[in-house]
Design an enzyme around this catalytic site. Structure first.
Site, PDB file in Angstrom:
ATOM      1  N   HIS A 178       0.935  -1.173   0.293  1.00  0.00           N
ATOM      2  CA  HIS A 178       0.095  -0.056   0.078  1.00  0.00           C
ATOM      3  C   HIS A 178       0.875   1.241  -0.142  1.00  0.00           C
ATOM      4  O   HIS A 178       0.957   1.994   0.922  1.00  0.00           O
ATOM      5  CB  HIS A 178      -0.845  -0.124   1.383  1.00  0.00           C
ATOM      6  CG  HIS A 178      -2.283   0.756   1.134  1.00  0.00           C
ATOM      7  ND1 HIS A 178      -2.187   2.220   1.003  1.00  0.00           N
ATOM      8  CD2 HIS A 178      -3.460   0.331   0.901  1.00  0.00           C
ATOM      9  CE1 HIS A 178      -3.423   2.502   0.707  1.00  0.00           C
ATOM     10  NE2 HIS A 178      -4.328   1.489   0.860  1.00  0.00           N
ATOM     11  N   GLU A 302      -1.525   0.473  -5.922  1.00  0.00           N
ATOM     12  CA  GLU A 302      -1.616  -0.830  -5.520  1.00  0.00           C
ATOM     13  C   GLU A 302      -1.622  -1.766  -6.717  1.00  0.00           C
ATOM     14  O   GLU A 302      -3.054  -1.620  -7.223  1.00  0.00           O
ATOM     15  CB  GLU A 302      -2.992  -1.065  -4.474  1.00  0.00           C
ATOM     16  CG  GLU A 302      -2.964  -0.373  -3.302  1.00  0.00           C
ATOM     17  CD  GLU A 302      -4.142   0.215  -2.346  1.00  0.00           C
ATOM     18  OE1 GLU A 302      -4.948  -0.848  -2.099  1.00  0.00           O
ATOM     19  OE2 GLU A 302      -4.589   1.127  -2.579  1.00  0.00           O
TER      20      GLU A 302
END
Length: 340
Positions: A178, A302
């Site tokens: 992330h 992501e």
């Protein structure tokens, strides 16, 4: 200069030391990662002889523990949301404790993002290897899952993250990083940078950001194929929808080509993945920053299998079979204008 790897303390988590590892290559570029949550801490390259940070990060472990933004952390077993916190595997339905309304986000409250990994490296190598184990008794997924996350910095300024999983029973496995980028450093805005995405369709989601099972062709505000300036797209987005930022999943068109790229005046970061999804999220992870609506200091990227894939046909295969290792690779290459 040959490549080197070193480590220094970065606080303590649940009674264990947290380490920050630094990999430096012959170009004096540095990749920095934390043992806590196998976090991508920073990526520093040389621009006109000066170090330039490309990754948004915090200076203290406490800030990483407090943030709800999962800054730089490895997330999973499964990145993204699982609708209604349940899925069916081999005719058995698994219901997990929801942590995002009635849904499950990033594998739940005992996911990889909550672990302090064991780290190993060769001081003269180019890779830091981080390992941990997710227990079925703790997170509710079937199977005990050993996860290895390897961070590598190559001689051409490519960060390669390899995710390797082995499970004792068939389970789900779709982790990612992330990470939040800002090619001009976290104090600057990303609005002037350009974003390109290799995608002609997006995942449609409901009001809870859970996939509905269908794809759609983007309107101009969501179309990043021509590598527009982020501010121009934000202006279109506001005009089209009234929204001020992005939190969307793109279906990668051709995995043989880069999934996308982020471009600044000094160079670009090129994204590659062997999976089919790319989530983008405009954010200001530090609420202490003075910002106005639509002005952002970071862009999360992501790279993963499309979210909620276990519940939707055609979204990809998130299943990891018992005793059958599986590996995913994400790559992020910096190319400076002087070498492009």
């Amino acid at each position: 200069m040959r490549r080197t790897i070193s480590k220094v303390p970065f606080g303590s988590y649940q009674g264990e030391p947290v380490w920050r590892y630094t990999i430096e290559n012959a170009r004096h570029s540095q990749l920095q990662v934390l043992s806590y949550a196998a976090t991508w801490y920073d990526f520093i390259v040389q621009v006109d002889g000066q170090p330039q940070s490309l990754v948004w990060h915090f200076e203290t472990l406490d800030d990483y523990l407090k943030t709800p933004y999962q800054v730089g952390k490895t997330i999973g077993r499964v990145a993204g949301r699982i609708g209604h916190a349940q899925f069916k595997l081999h005719d058995q339905t698994y219901r997990l404790p929801p942590n995002d309304g009635q849904h499950l986000l990033h594998g739940g409250d005992h996911g990889l993002q909550t672990h302090n990994f064991d780290g190993h490296f060769d001081p003269t190598g180019d890779t830091v290897t981080l390992t941990t184990t997710l227990l079925s008794t703790e997170d509710g997924f079937p199977g005990d899952l050993k996860v290895t996350v390897s961070y590598r910095l190559t001689t051409d300024d490519t960060v390669q993250i390899t995710y390797h999983g082995v499970t004792s029973a068939d389970t789900l496995f779709d982790p990612t990083c992330h990470v939040y980028f800002n090619l001009n450093g976290g104090a600057a805005l990303i609005n002037s940078q350009q974003l390109g995405i290799n995608s002609t369709k997006l995942v449609h989601t409901d009001q809870d950001k859970v996939p509905t099972g269908v794809f759609y062709v983007p309107s101009p505000a969501y179309d990043f194929r021509a590598q527009p300036v982020i501010q121009a797209q934000l202006d279109r987005l506001s005009q089209e929808t009234g929204q001020l930022g992005y939190d969307d999943c793109y279906v990668i068109d051709h995995q043989s080509e880069p999934a996308g790229r982020l471009v600044a005046a000094h160079g670009q970061l090129i994204f590659n993945t062997d999976r089919n999804g790319m989530v983008i999220f405009t954010a200001n992870p530090d609420h202490g920053q003075a910002t106005t609506a639509g002005k952002y200091h970071a862009l999360a990227v992501e790279l993963q299998t499309l979210p909620d894939a276990i519940n939707h046909h055609g979204f990809g295969d998130p299943i990891l079979r018992a005793d059958t290792p599986r590996t995913f690779i994400n790559q992020y290459r910096y190319v400076g204008n002087q070498t492009r």
